[in-house]
Design an enzyme around this catalytic site. Structure first.
Site, PDB file in Angstrom:
ATOM      1  N   LYS A 139     -57.205  30.599 -27.430  1.00 52.29           N
ATOM      2  CA  LYS A 139     -58.496  29.891 -27.028  1.00 52.29           C
ATOM      3  C   LYS A 139     -59.570  30.591 -27.637  1.00 52.29           C
ATOM      4  CE  LYS A 139     -59.104  26.302 -24.313  1.00 52.29           C
ATOM      5  NZ  LYS A 139     -58.300  25.073 -24.186  1.00 52.29           N
ATOM      6  N   THR A 192     -53.201  13.097 -24.909  1.00 47.76           N
ATOM      7  CA  THR A 192     -53.217  13.774 -23.546  1.00 47.76           C
ATOM      8  C   THR A 192     -53.272  12.687 -22.370  1.00 47.76           C
ATOM      9  OG1 THR A 192     -54.794  15.396 -24.664  1.00 47.76           O
ATOM     10  CG2 THR A 192     -54.543  15.441 -21.997  1.00 47.76           C
ATOM     11  N   ASN A 246     -62.469  11.747 -22.757  1.00 46.38           N
ATOM     12  CA  ASN A 246     -61.248  11.130 -23.426  1.00 46.38           C
ATOM     13  C   ASN A 246     -60.163  11.052 -22.573  1.00 46.38           C
ATOM     14  OD1 ASN A 246     -58.737  12.296 -24.965  1.00 46.38           O
ATOM     15  ND2 ASN A 246     -59.873  11.242 -26.544  1.00 46.38           N
ATOM     16  N   SER A 289     -50.639  17.489 -31.231  1.00 43.50           N
ATOM     17  CA  SER A 289     -51.141  18.383 -32.290  1.00 43.50           C
ATOM     18  C   SER A 289     -49.998  19.114 -33.021  1.00 43.50           C
ATOM     19  CB  SER A 289     -51.751  19.753 -31.747  1.00 43.50           C
ATOM     20  OG  SER A 289     -53.258  19.192 -31.388  1.00 43.50           O
TER      21      SER A 289
END
Length: 411
Positions: A102, A185, A216, A344
């Site tokens: 991250k 997602t 989103n 991804s």
């Protein structure tokens, strides 16, 4: 309890269930590498501004590290460490060949022009280009970043290493981004919810659903769940909250949000206090905004039978205990919101092969992964006689521990 303390606590409980020795536990917790760089750019008015960029690379036992880059004024090192660690367990639960990372830059993207953001992104990439890579660490968008940010990183990285579309995911489709990534997602939340309800002999049709957060993830989840016959009875975002017990018309709401930049003022529902959204009467509650929103103060008032964690770490450990006593079933974030990182992975695979998939294939593969993921979590719950959160954590930790031992890395 902050995100890092909660993540460490869940890790320790899972490690105890699995009987991991303390040396192995310690080596699984320590990050592989923490990077901190100064990024100085000329602003549009000619003055110089400095920002701090960083990347926490947590673990690479199962493959290249993977995780978002966020542009946010309060980038807390503890939180980034927690989110990097969470990515390690999340990719393992999803059974995709990645570890966790991250990162981000401490800045307020709203205060910067597009050209300033581009310069900042390129300087950050110059500083870390030899520490990320297709088979090392693959960044993605997060809070305050988007496909354009990924395009700049790709371009800057490619100046040093040759054209490398697989170095980042969440790119624009014109530069090798995957179809279906934008909704991934939210679509994962749909498949996760279907898998959970099936366990109880239910389907989405007719379920009353509350969605907290309409960015989103929340907006896609609401749209896809309502298409399957779910009744979205309340929704909130930073501008406000609305409810309509006979079901909100989601396509109209999406149009309104596009035009008004928020839910506020939508005529297809009654305005309510956003802080009451989590305790509205419903069957399924989907927190899809910030972490720590379900805590010991409001957990006792939650009326939902199922909570699907679309956000990262929305439920405090104290709230977990209260909800468990009430018989509320919580589907944990490290499984429920893994649709994004799974697609991804599909994007990365397509880039490496130089062969792009149709959107139907992306969605079908995502459903396969999410359905299998739920089955694997349930197996762990049966083996260790634990709830879904511990089932998911022990599944993830076990996979990483086994890879660590097989590679001969134990301390």
């Amino acid at each position: 309890m902050n995100a890092l303390a909660a993540t460490n606590r869940n890790f320790k409980l899972a490690a105890r269930l699995l009987g991991l020795d303390s040396k192995l536990q310690k080596s699984l917790l320590i990050p592989f590498r923490e990077i901190k760089v100064e990024c100085t750019i000329p602003k549009d008015d000619g003055t110089l501004a400095s920002f701090v960029g960083f990347r926490v690379q947590h673990d690479n036992a199962r493959g290249p590290m993977k995780g978002g880059i966020r542009y946010h004024p309060e980038v807390d090192p503890d939180e980034v460490n927690a989110l990097a660690q969470l990515m390690t367990w999340k990719t393992a639960v999803a059974n995709i060949p990645y570890g966790g990372a991250k990162g981000g830059i401490g800045c307020n993207p709203g205060d910067l022009s597009i050209s300033e953001l581009e310069r900042l992104t390129r300087v950050f990439t110059q500083k870390i280009h030899d520490l990320v890579g297709v088979h090392t660490d693959v960044p993605a968008p997060d809070m305050g970043t988007n496909p354009q940010t990924m395009a700049w990183i790709l371009d800057e990285y490619s100046k040093f290493h040759g054209y490398s579309p697989a170095v980042v995911t969440g790119k624009p489709t014109d530069l090798g981004g995957s179809l279906g990534r934008d909704a991934a997602t939210g679509r994962g939340v749909l498949f996760a919810t279907e898998a959970l309800l099936k366990e109880y002999g239910k389907s989405i049709a007719g379920q009353r659903i509350v969605v907290q957060g309409f960015g989103n993830v929340g907006s896609w989840a609401a749209q896809l769940l309502s298409e399957q016959g779910g009744k979205i009875v309340a929704v909130s975002d930073i501008t406000g909250a609305i409810k309509n017990s006979s079901g909100i018309d989601i396509p109209s709401l999406l149009n309104h949000v596009k035009e008004s930049r928020g839910i506020k003022g939508f005529s297809g529902g009654d305005s309510i206090d956003p802080s009451s959204i989590l305790v509205e009467d419903c069957d399924i509650l989907i927190p899809a905004a910030l972490g720590g929103v379900i805590n010991r103060d409001n957990a006792k008032d939650i009326k939902a039978k199922f909570i699907i964690e679309a956000a990262n770490h929305p439920t405090d450990p104290e709230a977990d205990e209260i909800l468990s006593k009430k018989g509320v079933v919580v589907l944990p974030d490290i499984y429920a919101n893994s649709g994004g990182v799974t697609v991804s992975y599909f994007e990365w695979v397509q880039n490496i092969q130089g062969f792009m998939w149709e959107e139907d294939k992306v969605n079908a593969e995502l459903k396969t992964y999410m359905t299998k993921g739920f089955k694997d979590v349930k197996e762990m719950c049966k083996t260790h006689n634990c709830d879904l959160r511990m089932g998911a954590f022990s599944l993830g930790v076990n996979r990483v521990a086994r890879a660590t031992l097989l590679r001969g890395w134990e301390a």
